[in-house]
Design a protein around this motif. Sequence first.
Motif: not given
Length: 338
Positions: A139-146
């Motif tokens: 899972r990607l973090g909030p800073h890297y959300a797409t």
Amino acid sequence: MRTELKLSRLDRLFARLDREPERPAHIDVPRMSRHRVVLFSATLAFYTAIVWAVVVSSWLVRLDWQVMFFRPYQQWPEIHAFLDYYVVLGQRGPTAVMVAAWLGWRSWRQHTLRPLLALGAALLALNITVGAAKYGMGRLGPHYATVVGSNEMWRGGDIFPSGHTANAVVTWGILAYLASTPRARRWLSALSAVTSLGVGLTTVYLGTHWLSDVLLGWAAGLLILLALPWFEPLIARAETAVFALRDRWRSRRALPVPAPAPVGAPSPSAARAADGEAPVREPVGATRAPRPPVYLAPGPHAARSERTPVTPVGSRRPPHSDRVPRGTASARPLAGGG
């Protein structure tokens, strides 16, 4: 003459651990009781429910996005500097060093390796389980959300569950697990719970984790602590193996050292001479082992005692024109002769 055995630091450490009793009588090893099994099952169900809620993009994912858009670090910027340092209490390196130092002192005082081995087993289980979940779900973090509103699963990330939160639960909770008295266990349990709760919320404040990451991190760390009694037989065998290895290492290093004779003590031969007895002399070759036969190449050979000396014929001096053999007249003319 007095000789003393010089011990190394490792020898002194093992000598300290060898003292009796190896474990104080009032310290009990936690067992996998029915109450603990119920808590473990409930925590595992909670862990599974969090994973399922994120996978299906339920209300929990929508709550993650709402908290992220709220941006707590902008709402309360005055505590940002403090929380930057507070979150270190969840980092594995610094916390493991601090807790290992304390448990090492406990091992020294209690003459047992169990506290350090329990910490090692807990951290090993934490790295395996949390690491597998992180890279398995990706899972990607909030800073890297797409994509807004998506769960960001299986996209190469490594934040689900929160490693800071799980590590804070395990490293500070192990102190409560190894407490010597029930009262100390209660106080340390409350302190570790507050510390890990603060670390998890700090990661949400800084925007490095979703709220669901923190919830799953708490569950992951609690599962490790609840499952530790299952590792106690393995910890006991590891402690026994370490001491057995120590004993073998000592036996290899040990060398027979003859006891020195006291200064001024007469030797046995001198004592017999003082009593008027003749000293007994032992034959020189009595204790010598027989020599192995010497290998000789094929052919006639004779011993040195059987050989006859051979005298060389003639003089060994090199020939010289001015030399005259003894007993013969000199052929040189005398000075002054006519």
